[in-house]
Design a protein around this motif. Structure first.
Motif: not given
Lengths: 314, 553
Positions: A274-275, A268
Motif C-alpha cells: 500500500h502507498w 509504503s
C-alpha cells in the motif's frame, strides 16, 4: 529550505553519511556549480569544489559516503571526465586513474562492507561500470554481460559481503551480478519494461529474495525470487517514473519503501503493498532531480532549479 | 540370395559399379551384427564411471587417442571390414551423429536403447510378430515416455547445481567446478570458447567487448604500428558490403563524414583497394579524418548478412548493401552508426558502447535466443551463440591443460561436450539422472501393457519396459553391482531414486545432484527407439561394390 539555491543550477546528486556519534549527519551535494558539503544535516552548505583542484568548473554528477565514514572519513565523487576520493573527510582529494576515453561518472555504490572489502562501483553515462577492490587504488572495467553502457542506477545487496550481489539499471534493462561485478546477467524482465531508472533490495534480501525496480512506463515492479519473475506493484503504487528508491526497516520488524518521482514523494509502510504520500501538506516542487534518505522520517531532496531541502514524513 | 548388376559402359575410362542385394534372413542378421557391434563398442562409455576406447592412429603417424564419447568414437569408424554388417554400422553412425549434433551428449544412451529395442524386436519378429505394426506401436509408445519425462523436468540454476550436473557429464571435478561458475555467470545463451591452455591446469577468464574476426585492411591505418592497432574514440561507423575502390566516391563521402562533426571513421566493407586505399592512407587525409578500414564481408553464405545486421543494430546505422542498390556516394550522415570506442588490429576489430537503439537491440537479442532454442543443428546453435555473445558484451574462455600433451585434445573435447550439455540443460531443464527418470516412465507403460490386445502392441510395451531399465543396469554393471538388483531397489525406493555408482547406494538422484539434461535424454530416447524401429522393418540391403575397368570380382 537550505541556503543552497541558485537559479538553474541543477542538483545532480545527494548523499548522506551514516549516523555519527554526537553530531549531525554530514551531507554531500553535487550540482552544476560544483561540490558542496554540509556538516549539520543539510541546514547549511559549503562549497568544497576547489579542493578537487580542477582547472575548470564541471558538473558534479555523483557523490557518496563510506558506510564506515566515522572510521575512515572516506568520501567519493564523480564528475564529467574524472572521479575523486577523499580519505580526510573532504579536506584532500585524489583523482582516480580511469581508462581513456575519460568517463562521465553518474552513480556510485560503496560496498556495505567497505571497511573489509574496499569495493567501489562507479556507473557512467556511456562507458558502463568501473570497479575497484582496493579502495580506489586500481580500477577495472566491469561490463561483461551488459547490453548497453548507459548506467541509470546502481544498488548493492544488504548482504553484499556474503552474496556479492549487485544490480545495475540501464537503457536495455536490469542486470544482476552475483560475483562482485565480475560479470552481469540480464534479469528476466518482460519486454518493454526498460529502461530501469531506479532499483532497491529488500533489507531482508537474504531471506525474502525481494527486489524492486522503477521502470519508465510500467511504474514500480517487484520480484520475490531474485529477479526470475516480476509483477507490477498495483494501482496504488506510484505510476510516475521513480528516480530514486529506498528501502528501510520499520519498528514493527518489516520494511517500508520510499519512492521519489520528479513531482512527488511516496511511502509504503508495508513493502510496497500500500502507498501514501510521504508528506500530504508540503508543496512539492515539480522538478525533483536527486534524493537521499536523511533519517527514517526525513528525506533530502534536490531540484532542477538548484534548491535543496528536507522533507519530513507526515 | 545375391545378384550382381553391371552398369553399361559407354567409355572404357569409366568404372563399373556392381551392386549386391541381400534379402531376409541374411539382411536382418547383417543389421543385427552391425547394430550390436557399435552398441557393444559404445555402451561401456555410459555413466559416471565410463570405460574408454583406444583408437589406433598409427597409420597417420600419430599416438593412439583415448576416447569416451560415443559420438566421437563412431566418427573414427567410417567403415568396418564386414560389408553387410556395415549398413547396420552406418545406421548407428548416423543416429549417434544426429544425437550429438542436436544435444551435445547422450550418444551412449541412444546406443544402449537402440540395441535393446532392436534385439528384443528382432526376437519378437522371429516369433511371428508383424514388423511394421511393431514399429508403429514402438513409436507410439514414445509419446507416453515423453509425457513422463516432461513431468519430471525442472529448471536448473545456481553455480552448485550446474557444477553437479557438469560433474555427472564429464566426471572431471576441477572442470565441473569451473564450468559451474562460468555458466552461472554467462547464462544459458552465453558464449564460451574452449581453448588450449599453456599450463597443466584449467583456467578461465571473461572477455569484455564485442569483437569480430576481421582485421585492419592496411598497416598504414594503425596508430600503433608495432601492434598494428588502431583505437578510435566516438567514431562514425559505415556498415556495408561495398567494395570501395574509386576515390571519386570516397572523397565526397569523407567530406560528408567530416561535416557531420565526426573526427574518426570505421569503414566496414568488402574491401578497400586501389586508389581509394591510397587516398585513405594519405597522411594528410588521415590527419583530417582518422579512418580505419575493415574487410569483413565474405560474399558467400548467410553469415555475412547476419554480421551486417548485427553491426547495424548495435551501432544504430543503416546497412549499406550492394544488393539494395546502395552506393557510397549516396550514403548520408544519418546512415552512419556510432560507438563510444572502436579498436582494430590485423586479426580482429571490436566495438565498445554501440549507439544503436537499446530497445531494438534487446528485441534482436531475444529473437536470437528464440532462434537458438529452435535450432536443431549444433553448428547453427554455435553460430547463434557467437552472435548473442558479441551483442551482450563479452564471452568466457576456458583454457584447458592436461598432464600429458596427448590428453589435451580429449579434455578439450570433453569440455566442449559438457558445455553444450549445460547449455541445453539450462534451456530445457533437468531430470533425475542415472536412468532413474526412465524408470519413472514404466508405470504408464505397464498400464498400457495390461490393456494391450494385439500381439504387436503387447510386444512393443514389453520391449520398451525392458529397454528403459537397461541404462541403469549398465551403470550398475560398470561399477560391479548386480544390475537387476539395482533396478529393483530403485523402483522400490520410489520415483526419482536411482543407483549412485560412486557410493553404490540407492539415493534420491535430484537430492544428490545427479541430474541429466532433459533435452539430452529425450533426444537419445527418440533417436534410439526410432532408429531401432526403423531397422526392424528393413528387409533388403543393397550394397555397392566398385570395380575398375570391368575386371570381374
Amino acid at each position: 529550505m537550505s541556503n543552497l539555491q541558485q537559479a538553474m543550477d541543477p542538483v545532480y546528486s545527494l548523499a548522506v553519511s551514516p549516523a555519527l556519534h554526537g553530531r549531525p549527519r554530514m551531507c554531500l551535494a553535487g550540482k552544476n556549480s560544483g561540490l558542496f558539503l554540509s556538516d549539520d544535516a543539510a541546514i547549511s552548505w559549503t562549497s568544497i569544489y576547489d579542493r578537487l583542484k580542477l582547472d575548470a568548473l564541471v558538473p558534479v554528477l555523483a557523490a557518496a559516503f563510506s558506510p564506515d565514514y566515522e572510521g575512515d572519513h572516506s568520501l567519493f565523487t564523480g564528475v564529467a571526465g574524472n572521479a575523486f576520493l577523499s580519505e580526510s573527510g573532504g579536506e584532500r582529494w585524489r583523482g582516480l586513474a580511469l581508462a581513456s576515453p575519460l568517463p562521465t561518472i553518474s552513480s556510485i555504490i560503496v560496498s556495505p562492507a567497505y571497511a573489509q572489502d574496499g569495493f567501489l562501483l562507479y556507473g557512467t553515462v556511456e562507458d558502463g561500470l568501473f570497479a575497484s577492490y582496493d579502495r580506489g587504488m586500481h580500477w577495472q572495467s566491469r561490463n561483461f554481460g551488459l547490453m548497453d553502457l548507459n548506467v541509470l542506477c546502481l544498488a548493492a545487496s544488504p548482504d553484499y559481503s556474503n552474496d556479492g550481489t549487485l544490480l545495475v539499471g540501464t537503457e536495455t534493462g536490469l542486470f544482476r551480478s552475483k560475483n562482485n561485478a565480475r560479470a552481469w546477467r540480464e534479469v528476466n524482465l518482460p519486454f518493454d519494461y526498460e529502461p530501469i531508472f531506479s532499483s532497491a533490495f529488500s533489507p531482508f534480501y537474504a531471506a525474502d529474495e525481494t527486489i524492486f525496480a522503477g521502470t519508465e512506463s510500467h511504474g514500480l515492479i517487484v520480484s520475490h525470487d531474485r529477479g526470475k519473475t516480476w509483477a507490477e506493484l498495483g494501482s496504488s503504487a506510484p505510476q510516475d517514473v521513480v528516480i530514486s528508491l529506498f528501502s528501510l526497516t520499520t519498528p514493527q520488524g518489516g520494511f517500508g519503501l520510499v519512492a521519489v518521482a520528479e513531482n512527488q514523494v511516496y511511502y509504503s509502510p508495508d513493502a510496497g503493498a500500500h502507498w501514501q504520500l510521504w508528506n500530504h501538506t508540503a508543496t512539492i516542487p515539480q522538478d525533483i532531480s536527486a534524493a537521499a534518505l536523511l533519517e527514517s522520517n526525513q528525506i533530502l531532496l534536490g531540484t532542477g532549479s538548484g534548491a535543496i531541502f528536507t522533507l519530513p514524513a507526515d | 540370395m545375391e545378384y550382381l548388376l553391371n552398369k553399361p559402359q559407354s567409355d572404357p575410362r569409366h568404372t563399373a559399379y556392381q551392386k549386391q542385394i541381400v534379402f531376409q534372413p541374411d539382411s536382418g542378421r547383417a543389421i543385427f551384427r552391425g547394430v550390436n557391434q557399435v552398441a557393444d563398442l559404445i555402451r561401456p562409455t555410459y555413466g559416471p564411471l565410463p570405460h574408454t576406447v583406444v583408437n589406433d592412429r598409427g597409420f597417420l603417424n600419430k599416438d593412439p587417442e583415448i576416447l569416451d564419447s560415443g559420438g566421437t568414437i563412431i566418427r573414427r569408424i567410417p567403415k568396418i571390414s564386414d560389408p553387410t554388417a556395415n549398413l547396420g554400422v552406418m545406421l548407428m553412425r548416423e543416429m549417434l551423429k544426429t544425437v550429438q549434433d542436436k544435444a551435445g551428449d547422450g550418444t551412449a544412451l541412444a546406443a544402449i536403447l537402440c540395441q535393446k529395442v532392436f534385439n528384443e524386436g528382432f526376437r519378437a519378429i522371429a516369433g511371428g510378430v508383424n514388423a511394421m505394426r511393431l514399429r508403429s506401436y514402438l513409436e507410439s509408445g514414445l509419446k507416453s515416455i515423453f509425457n513422463d519425462l516432461d513431468r519430471q523436468t525442472q529448471s536448473i540454476e545456481g553455480e552448485e547445481a550446474l557444477a553437479a550436473l557438469a560433474l555427472s557429464i564429464c566426471d572431471d571435478p576441477p572442470m565441473a567446478r569451473v564450468l559451474g561458475e562460468i555458466f552461472d555467470t554467462i547464462g544459458e545463451y552465453g558464449r564460451l570458447e574452449v581453448r588450449t591452455g599453456s599450463s597443466r591446469n584449467l583456467t578461465h577468464d571473461y572477455y569484455e567487448g564485442m569483437y569480430w574476426d576481421d582485421g585492419l585492411i592496411s598497416r598504414e591505418m594503425a596508430t600503433d604500428p608495432v601492434k598494428m592497432l588502431v583505437e578510435l574514440e566516438n567514431p562514425a561507423i559505415l556498415v556495408s558490403d561495398l567494395e570501395v575502390d574509386q576515390p571519386d566516391e570516397l572523397v565526397p563521402f569523407m567530406d560528408k563524414v567530416l561535416r557531420s562533426g565526426a573526427t574518426s571513421l570505421l569503414m566496414i566493407t568488402r574491401g578497400i583497394t586501389g586508389q581509394a586505399l591510397v587516398v585513405l592512407n594519405h597522411p594528410q587525409n588521415q590527419a583530417r579524418l582518422r579512418v580505419a578500414g575493415i574487410k569483413t564481408i565474405d560474399p558467400i553464405g548467410l553469415a555475412p548478412m547476419q554480421k551486417v545486421e548485427d553491426l547495424a543494430l548495435l551501432t544504430g546505422g543503416r546497412p549499406i548493401l550492394v544488393g539494395s542498390g546502395d552506393k557510397l556516394s549516396a550514403v548520408k550522415a544519418e546512415d552512419l552508426g556510432h560507438a563510444r570506442r572502436v579498436w582494430a588490429d590485423k586479426n580482429n576489430f571490436g566495438i565498445i558502447g554501440g549507439k544503436g537503439s537499446p530497445r531494438e537491440l534487446r528485441a534482436h537479442i531475444n529473437s536470437l535466443r528464440q532462434a537458438y532454442r529452435q535450432a536443431s543443428i549444433y553448428d547453427d546453435r554455435l553460430e547463434i551463440q557467437k552472435r548473442i555473445g558479441r551483442l551482450t558484451c563479452g564471452s568466457a574462455a576456458l583454457f584447458v591443460g592436461a598432464e600429458a600433451r596427448g590428453q589435451i585434445d580429449a579434455r578439450k573435447e570433453l569440455a566442449e561436450r559438457t558445455a553444450e550439455a549445460l547449455h541445453v540443460a539450462m534451456i530445457g531443464g533437468t531430470i533425475p539422472g542415472g536412468g532413474s527418470a526412465l524408470l519413472a516412465c514404466l508405470p504408464a507403460l505397464q498400464k498400457w501393457l495390461k490393456r494391450a490386445e494385439e500381439p504387436e502392441e503387447r510386444a512393443a510395451a514389453r520391449i520398451l519396459i525392458s529397454a528403459l531399465q537397461e541404462p541403469m543396469q549398465v551403470i550398475a554393471a560398470s561399477s560391479g553391482y548386480q544390475p537387476g538388483l539395482a533396478v529393483e531397489l530403485a523402483q522400490l525406493a520410489g520415483e526419482g531414486h536411482g543407483f549412485d555408482a560412486r557410493s553404490q547406494k540407492i539415493v534420491s538422484m535430484r537430492a544428490e545432484g545427479i541430474l541429466d539434461p532433459a533435452v539430452v535424454i529425450k533426444t537419445a530416447v527418440q533417436a534410439g527407439i526410432s532408429t531401432a524401429a526403423l531397422a526392424l522393418t528393413t528387409d533388403t540391403l543393397v550394397l555397392a561394390n566398385r570395380r575398375y575397368d570391368n575386371t570381374p570380382s
